[in-house]
Design an enzyme around this catalytic site. Sequence first.
Site, short mmCIF file in Angstrom:
data_model
loop_
_atom_site.label_atom_id
_atom_site.label_comp_id
_atom_site.label_asym_id
_atom_site.label_seq_id
_atom_site.Cartn_x
_atom_site.Cartn_y
_atom_site.Cartn_z
N TYR A 195 27.68 -2.39 45.14
CA TYR A 195 27.89 -3.75 44.60
C TYR A 195 27.43 -4.79 45.62
O TYR A 195 26.72 -5.74 45.29
CB TYR A 195 29.38 -3.93 44.27
CG TYR A 195 29.78 -5.31 43.81
CD1 TYR A 195 29.51 -5.75 42.51
CD2 TYR A 195 30.45 -6.19 44.67
CE1 TYR A 195 29.89 -7.02 42.08
CE2 TYR A 195 30.83 -7.46 44.25
CZ TYR A 195 30.54 -7.87 42.95
OH TYR A 195 30.92 -9.13 42.54
N THR A 242 40.17 -14.38 37.99
CA THR A 242 39.91 -13.99 36.60
C THR A 242 40.95 -12.97 36.16
O THR A 242 41.66 -12.38 37.00
CB THR A 242 38.52 -13.34 36.47
OG1 THR A 242 38.54 -12.16 37.29
CG2 THR A 242 37.42 -14.26 36.92
N LYS A 277 24.43 -7.55 45.26
CA LYS A 277 24.70 -8.99 45.36
C LYS A 277 23.80 -9.64 46.42
O LYS A 277 23.40 -10.80 46.27
CB LYS A 277 26.18 -9.23 45.64
CG LYS A 277 27.08 -8.94 44.44
CD LYS A 277 26.80 -9.94 43.32
CE LYS A 277 27.34 -9.53 41.98
NZ LYS A 277 26.96 -10.42 40.89
N ASN A 310 24.99 -13.71 34.85
CA ASN A 310 26.36 -13.64 35.36
C ASN A 310 26.97 -12.24 35.31
O ASN A 310 27.86 -11.93 36.11
CB ASN A 310 27.22 -14.62 34.54
CG ASN A 310 28.69 -14.42 34.74
OD1 ASN A 310 29.26 -14.86 35.73
ND2 ASN A 310 29.34 -13.70 33.81
N1 LIG Z 1 35.81 -12.86 40.11
C1 LIG Z 1 35.44 -12.96 41.37
O1 LIG Z 1 36.29 -13.06 42.26
C2 LIG Z 1 33.98 -12.98 41.77
C3 LIG Z 1 33.68 -13.19 43.11
C4 LIG Z 1 32.34 -13.23 43.49
C5 LIG Z 1 31.34 -13.08 42.56
N2 LIG Z 1 31.67 -12.86 41.27
C6 LIG Z 1 30.54 -12.69 40.34
O2 LIG Z 1 30.71 -13.55 39.23
C7 LIG Z 1 30.21 -12.92 38.05
C8 LIG Z 1 31.30 -12.85 37.00
O3 LIG Z 1 32.40 -12.14 37.55
P1 LIG Z 1 33.77 -11.95 36.78
O4 LIG Z 1 34.79 -11.77 37.82
O5 LIG Z 1 33.92 -12.97 35.74
O6 LIG Z 1 33.52 -10.52 36.10
P2 LIG Z 1 34.28 -9.83 34.88
O7 LIG Z 1 34.26 -8.36 35.17
O8 LIG Z 1 35.59 -10.49 34.62
O9 LIG Z 1 33.29 -10.14 33.66
C9 LIG Z 1 32.01 -9.57 33.64
C10 LIG Z 1 31.50 -9.59 32.23
O10 LIG Z 1 30.28 -8.84 32.20
C11 LIG Z 1 30.32 -7.95 31.10
N3 LIG Z 1 29.51 -6.77 31.38
C12 LIG Z 1 29.72 -5.84 32.34
N4 LIG Z 1 28.80 -4.87 32.24
C13 LIG Z 1 27.98 -5.20 31.20
C14 LIG Z 1 26.84 -4.58 30.60
N5 LIG Z 1 26.36 -3.40 31.03
N6 LIG Z 1 26.25 -5.19 29.54
C15 LIG Z 1 26.75 -6.37 29.07
N7 LIG Z 1 27.81 -6.99 29.59
C16 LIG Z 1 28.43 -6.42 30.65
C17 LIG Z 1 31.79 -7.60 30.95
O11 LIG Z 1 32.09 -7.07 29.66
C18 LIG Z 1 32.47 -8.91 31.25
O12 LIG Z 1 32.63 -9.69 30.07
C19 LIG Z 1 29.71 -11.56 38.49
O13 LIG Z 1 28.33 -11.63 38.76
C20 LIG Z 1 30.48 -11.29 39.76
O14 LIG Z 1 29.80 -10.40 40.63
C21 LIG Z 1 32.96 -12.80 40.84
#
Ligand SMILES: NC(=O)c1ccc[n+]([C@@H]2O[C@H](COP(=O)([O-])OP(=O)(O)OC[C@H]3O[C@@H](n4cnc5c(N)ncnc54)[C@H](O)[C@@H]3O)[C@@H](O)[C@H]2O)c1
Length: 252
Positions: A159, A194, A163, A94
């Site tokens: 990014y 989020t 993806k 994730n």
């Molecule tokens: N939020 C959205 O709208 C959205 C939309 C499409 C896809 N996504 C995907 O869903 C997933 C989660 O997204 P989110 O919005 O919760 O992200 P977020 O940025 O809120 O959380 C990401 C988490 O990953 C951790 N992280 C980042 N880099 C790291 C590293 N080098 N080592 C360890 N941990 C690390 C961060 O500390 C954080 O806790 C991601 O893959 C994102 O691409 C999110």
Amino acid sequence: MTGGTAVYPDLAGKSVAVTGGASGIGAAIAAAFHRQGARVAIFDINAAAGRQLEAELGQGARSVTLDLTDSDALSYGFSQAAAELGEFDVLVNNAAHDDRHRIEDVSPAYWRERMAVNLDHQFFAAQAVVPSMRRRQQGAIVNMSSIAWRVGLQDAPAYVAAKAAIEGLTHALARDLGPDGIRVNCVLPGFVRTARQVEKWLTPELHAAVMASQCLKRFIEPEDIAGVVLMLASDSARAVTNQTFVVDAGWS
Ligand SMILES: NC(=O)c1ccc[n+]([C@@H]2O[C@H](COP(=O)([O-])OP(=O)(O)OC[C@H]3O[C@@H](n4cnc5c(N)ncnc54)[C@H](O)[C@@H]3O)[C@@H](O)[C@H]2O)c1
């Protein structure tokens, strides 16, 4: 957090790894598995958030602080957590970092760093859990992609490319691991409300654009993604692999 009301009895007692599980969608996923009675390892670079979630969830939750772009640290962290919680039955890939970047500002080093934080660790985390899944001839991996690469998110070519690659990686792993009973699927969220999205990107203009683009006129919450991930990890999806699930309220 609710993560829906469905109960998957087969998830109770499972050992689950969630990368980027300390905040956002990952935290909702970790909490949802924990509510099913699973043991959950939360791998995240954010030590404070990881520790807080571990304390909130209580017994059966373990926060592991590491930088997933360091593949040696990843391999060590996964082996330590598996020794403590049990060999992983489920991996949720994730973690990501969706910083924006203009084409003219991207250096080769920045491009590599974006791939490391958004793509590479999904492969290496799978590599870490696969030997024990193979030995036991079972396992489920869920890779988090995004509709960003289908709708063409602006100002984020690295990014978006990462993806897109995750969907390809899903097909490659599903084909290689299927004979060992290991299922690999991919989830493509739309705009999920989020804390980070609200803080960094959610302007009134974006709010209006999201509502205009989606069929459903409500925000997607992290728990909406967690519910789909639970289903994919459970025996309810035992015949499902090599697939992509779009959870975008009808945007794409
Ligand atoms: N939020 C959205 O709208 C959205 C939309 C499409 C896809 N996504 C995907 O869903 C997933 C989660 O997204 P989110 O919005 O919760 O992200 P977020 O940025 O809120 O959380 C990401 C988490 O990953 C951790 N992280 C980042 N880099 C790291 C590293 N080098 N080592 C360890 N941990 C690390 C961060 O500390 C954080 O806790 C991601 O893959 C994102 O691409 C999110």
